[in-house]
Design a protein around this motif. Structure first.
Motif, PDB file in Angstrom:
ATOM      1  N   SER A 174      44.121 -39.006 -62.608  1.00 34.09           N
ATOM      2  CA  SER A 174      44.041 -37.562 -62.805  1.00 34.09           C
ATOM      3  C   SER A 174      42.940 -37.241 -63.809  1.00 34.09           C
ATOM      4  CB  SER A 174      45.378 -37.011 -63.307  1.00 34.09           C
ATOM      5  OG  SER A 174      45.290 -35.620 -63.546  1.00 34.09           O
ATOM      6  N   ASP A 175      42.443 -36.009 -63.729  1.00 38.22           N
ATOM      7  CA  ASP A 175      41.523 -35.463 -64.729  1.00 38.22           C
ATOM      8  C   ASP A 175      42.146 -34.280 -65.462  1.00 38.22           C
ATOM      9  OD1 ASP A 175      39.199 -37.083 -64.627  1.00 38.22           O
ATOM     10  OD2 ASP A 175      38.649 -36.195 -62.700  1.00 38.22           O
ATOM     11  N   ASP A 176      43.412 -34.007 -65.170  1.00 35.48           N
ATOM     12  CA  ASP A 176      44.097 -32.841 -65.721  1.00 35.48           C
ATOM     13  C   ASP A 176      44.482 -33.109 -67.178  1.00 35.48           C
ATOM     14  OD1 ASP A 176      45.479 -30.555 -66.204  1.00 35.48           O
ATOM     15  OD2 ASP A 176      46.723 -30.658 -64.402  1.00 35.48           O
ATOM     16  N   SER A 177      44.017 -32.252 -68.084  1.00 37.37           N
ATOM     17  CA  SER A 177      44.321 -32.424 -69.507  1.00 37.37           C
ATOM     18  C   SER A 177      45.781 -32.129 -69.824  1.00 37.37           C
ATOM     19  CB  SER A 177      43.415 -31.519 -70.352  1.00 37.37           C
ATOM     20  OG  SER A 177      43.599 -30.162 -69.993  1.00 37.37           O
ATOM     21  N   ASP A 178      46.537 -31.588 -68.868  1.00 42.29           N
ATOM     22  CA  ASP A 178      47.959 -31.329 -69.104  1.00 42.29           C
ATOM     23  C   ASP A 178      48.753 -32.620 -69.280  1.00 42.29           C
ATOM     24  OD1 ASP A 178      47.478 -28.645 -68.928  1.00 42.29           O
ATOM     25  OD2 ASP A 178      48.112 -28.460 -66.832  1.00 42.29           O
ATOM     26  N   PHE A 179      48.178 -33.743 -68.873  1.00 44.12           N
ATOM     27  CA  PHE A 179      48.873 -35.021 -68.994  1.00 44.12           C
ATOM     28  C   PHE A 179      48.611 -35.703 -70.339  1.00 44.12           C
ATOM     29  CE2 PHE A 179      48.700 -34.561 -64.357  1.00 44.12           C
ATOM     30  CZ  PHE A 179      50.010 -34.875 -64.024  1.00 44.12           C
ATOM     31  N   VAL A 180      47.881 -35.056 -71.233  1.00 43.16           N
ATOM     32  CA  VAL A 180      47.589 -35.664 -72.535  1.00 43.16           C
ATOM     33  C   VAL A 180      48.880 -35.962 -73.287  1.00 43.16           C
ATOM     34  CG1 VAL A 180      46.570 -35.229 -74.810  1.00 43.16           C
ATOM     35  CG2 VAL A 180      45.278 -34.690 -72.758  1.00 43.16           C
ATOM     36  N   GLY A 181      49.829 -35.028 -73.239  1.00 43.88           N
ATOM     37  CA  GLY A 181      51.088 -35.213 -73.954  1.00 43.88           C
ATOM     38  C   GLY A 181      51.871 -36.417 -73.483  1.00 43.88           C
ATOM     39  N   VAL A 182      51.976 -36.607 -72.168  1.00 41.28           N
ATOM     40  CA  VAL A 182      52.760 -37.732 -71.645  1.00 41.28           C
ATOM     41  C   VAL A 182      52.033 -39.057 -71.881  1.00 41.28           C
ATOM     42  CG1 VAL A 182      51.846 -37.745 -69.281  1.00 41.28           C
ATOM     43  CG2 VAL A 182      54.208 -38.420 -69.695  1.00 41.28           C
ATOM     44  N   VAL A 183      50.699 -39.046 -71.918  1.00 39.14           N
ATOM     45  CA  VAL A 183      49.942 -40.263 -72.232  1.00 39.14           C
ATOM     46  C   VAL A 183      50.170 -40.655 -73.692  1.00 39.14           C
ATOM     47  CG1 VAL A 183      47.630 -41.241 -72.463  1.00 39.14           C
ATOM     48  CG2 VAL A 183      48.201 -39.915 -70.442  1.00 39.14           C
ATOM     49  N   LYS A 205      40.781 -39.534 -70.930  1.00 42.07           N
ATOM     50  CA  LYS A 205      40.129 -40.811 -71.228  1.00 42.07           C
ATOM     51  C   LYS A 205      39.963 -41.021 -72.726  1.00 42.07           C
ATOM     52  CE  LYS A 205      37.669 -41.456 -66.875  1.00 42.07           C
ATOM     53  NZ  LYS A 205      36.364 -41.638 -66.209  1.00 42.07           N
ATOM     54  N   ARG A 206      39.842 -39.937 -73.486  1.00 38.30           N
ATOM     55  CA  ARG A 206      39.723 -40.074 -74.938  1.00 38.30           C
ATOM     56  C   ARG A 206      41.049 -40.533 -75.556  1.00 38.30           C
ATOM     57  NH1 ARG A 206      36.747 -35.126 -74.561  1.00 38.30           N
ATOM     58  NH2 ARG A 206      38.586 -33.980 -75.287  1.00 38.30           N
ATOM     59  N   VAL A 207      42.146 -40.156 -74.936  1.00 38.46           N
ATOM     60  CA  VAL A 207      43.465 -40.504 -75.471  1.00 38.46           C
ATOM     61  C   VAL A 207      43.914 -41.882 -74.989  1.00 38.46           C
ATOM     62  CG1 VAL A 207      45.897 -39.825 -75.525  1.00 38.46           C
ATOM     63  CG2 VAL A 207      44.127 -38.086 -75.654  1.00 38.46           C
ATOM     64  N   ALA A 208      43.587 -42.244 -73.741  1.00 39.53           N
ATOM     65  CA  ALA A 208      44.093 -43.482 -73.131  1.00 39.53           C
ATOM     66  C   ALA A 208      43.429 -44.712 -73.745  1.00 39.53           C
ATOM     67  CB  ALA A 208      43.854 -43.446 -71.624  1.00 39.53           C
ATOM     68  N   ASP A 209      44.053 -45.868 -73.497  1.00 43.19           N
ATOM     69  CA  ASP A 209      43.507 -47.137 -73.989  1.00 43.19           C
ATOM     70  C   ASP A 209      42.286 -47.581 -73.195  1.00 43.19           C
ATOM     71  OD1 ASP A 209      45.491 -47.635 -76.027  1.00 43.19           O
ATOM     72  OD2 ASP A 209      46.904 -48.013 -74.410  1.00 43.19           O
ATOM     73  N   ALA A 210      42.209 -47.199 -71.926  1.00 40.16           N
ATOM     74  CA  ALA A 210      41.067 -47.563 -71.076  1.00 40.16           C
ATOM     75  C   ALA A 210      40.890 -46.492 -70.014  1.00 40.16           C
ATOM     76  CB  ALA A 210      41.271 -48.933 -70.432  1.00 40.16           C
ATOM     77  N   GLY A 211      39.663 -46.329 -69.530  1.00 42.10           N
ATOM     78  CA  GLY A 211      39.381 -45.327 -68.515  1.00 42.10           C
ATOM     79  C   GLY A 211      38.311 -45.789 -67.550  1.00 42.10           C
ATOM     80  N   PHE A 212      38.472 -45.425 -66.273  1.00 44.28           N
ATOM     81  CA  PHE A 212      37.512 -45.793 -65.234  1.00 44.28           C
ATOM     82  C   PHE A 212      37.265 -44.584 -64.342  1.00 44.28           C
ATOM     83  CE2 PHE A 212      39.949 -49.628 -66.248  1.00 44.28           C
ATOM     84  CZ  PHE A 212      38.937 -50.479 -66.645  1.00 44.28           C
ATOM     85  N   SER A 213      36.125 -44.589 -63.669  1.00 47.02           N
ATOM     86  CA  SER A 213      35.813 -43.545 -62.699  1.00 47.02           C
ATOM     87  C   SER A 213      36.175 -44.029 -61.304  1.00 47.02           C
ATOM     88  CB  SER A 213      34.325 -43.189 -62.761  1.00 47.02           C
ATOM     89  OG  SER A 213      33.530 -44.297 -62.344  1.00 47.02           O
ATOM     90  N   TRP A 214      36.253 -43.079 -60.349  1.00 44.57           N
ATOM     91  CA  TRP A 214      36.552 -43.459 -58.968  1.00 44.57           C
ATOM     92  C   TRP A 214      35.468 -44.380 -58.419  1.00 44.57           C
ATOM     93  CZ3 TRP A 214      40.560 -43.916 -56.206  1.00 44.57           C
ATOM     94  CH2 TRP A 214      41.648 -43.048 -56.324  1.00 44.57           C
ATOM     95  N   GLN A 215      34.222 -44.130 -58.798  1.00 37.77           N
ATOM     96  CA  GLN A 215      33.120 -44.960 -58.317  1.00 37.77           C
ATOM     97  C   GLN A 215      33.282 -46.405 -58.783  1.00 37.77           C
ATOM     98  OE1 GLN A 215      31.040 -43.569 -56.238  1.00 37.77           O
ATOM     99  NE2 GLN A 215      29.765 -45.369 -55.877  1.00 37.77           N
TER     100      GLN A 215
END
Length: 306
Positions: A174-183, A205-215
């Motif tokens: 997801s790219d939805d910032s509404d999930f920041v709280g649950v992360v 991606k700033r909050v998570a431990d790791a982030g990747f793009s679809w590509q």
């Protein structure tokens, strides 16, 4: 499937779920609409004999060849689709052991039909997104068309997984910032978090431990980088175990004991060392009391020691 392969680099994939409303499953992207329009125009030219395909169209069920796409589609509908429907009706009408035997008997043929129908038949609604997700092994949940209904359902599912301790790592697409709280909630419970999205510097991606793009997922880059990410996580956990951390309660108890010792000594009173350090040592499952041979400040002589 590539998303599942990338996620498997972080550990064994236990649960794969997807939530969306009916509009998402009935929506047809612009690229798919243009592709269908081009296919329709090509069929018209083939029917008029203006163009001929370089290679014949091959039916993936029976192997029959056609030089006209519409003829192959009609052949598929008239023969294979009817046969498939007959098998489905037989299985649904059967009960008990007979039903089990029919499922085993028709399993290969039904799977072969489903694989071929994706390329031949046009889905009646949408572009087959739900079927593709199910084929990849995802549990698909359809929610109401209310705003944020899918987000709420996915958040509740994630919290339920965390409460039951079913996972040690969460991969959120997801790219939805509404999930920041649950992360953040997942990180507070010592779960590793991975986000897959197209926003390079998104809030998730700033909050998570790791982030990747679809590509990166499609190119297989995410699967390769996941190995180094897991190694960094393990190194960080080792350092955290070795790192000294300030515990205010322990420090308060230790300083209180020392203060009591000095206050008792300074007042000239008799200090009971058992009140601070305990009355005995625990050995072999029992308690061995210390021998009270005198005051704590009086040292034993060499003869007494020997």
């Amino acid at each position: 499937m590539k998303l599942k392969r990338a996620a498997s680099s972080f550990g064994v994939v236990q649960h794969t779920v997807a939530y969306a409303n009916r509009h998402a499953f009935s929506y047809v992207p612009q690229a798919v609409r243009e592709q269908r329009k081009d296919r329709k125009l090509l069929n018209q030219l083939e029917n008029k004999g203006v163009i001929k395909p370089v290679e014949p169209y091959v039916c993936k069920v029976c192997g029959r060849k056609f030089y006209n796409n519409e003829k192959m589609v009609n052949h598929f509908k008239q023969i294979h689709e009817r046969e498939h429907q007959k098998r489905v009706n037989q299985i649904e009408s059967a009960r008990g052991k007979r039903r089990v035997n029919l499922v085993g008997k028709y399993a290969m043929k039904m799977q072969k039909y489903r694989n071929a129908s994706r390329d031949v038949l046009t889905p009646k609604t949408g572009y087959g997104l739900a079927d593709e997700l199910k084929r990849a092994g995802f549990w698909v949940g359809t929610v109401s068309n209310k705003p944020q209904a899918a987000d709420v359902a996915l958040k509740e599912h994630m919290v339920d997984v965390m409460d039951k301790k079913k996972a040690e790592c969460v991969v959120l697409v997801s790219d939805d910032s509404d999930f920041v709280g649950v992360v953040k909630e997942a990180k507070s419970r010592c779960l590793k978090t991975v986000v897959v999205g197209n926003l390079e510097h998104g809030a998730l991606k700033r909050v998570a431990d790791a982030g990747f793009s679809w590509q990166e997922v499609l190119m297989g880059k995410a699967k390769k980088e996941a190995i180094s990410v897991v190694e960094k996580w393990s190194d960080r956990e080792i350092l955290e175990r070795l790192e000294w951390r300030f515990d205010p309660e322990k420090e308060r108890d230790a300083y209180a004991a020392v203060d009591a010792f000095y206050n008792e000594t300074a007042s000239g009173g008799e200090f009971d060392d058992d009140s601070v350090f305990g009355g005995g040592y625990e050995m072999g499952g029992g308690v061995v009391e210390r021998e009270d041979s005198g005051s704590w400040w009086e040292l034993d002589s060499d003869e007494a020691v020997s």
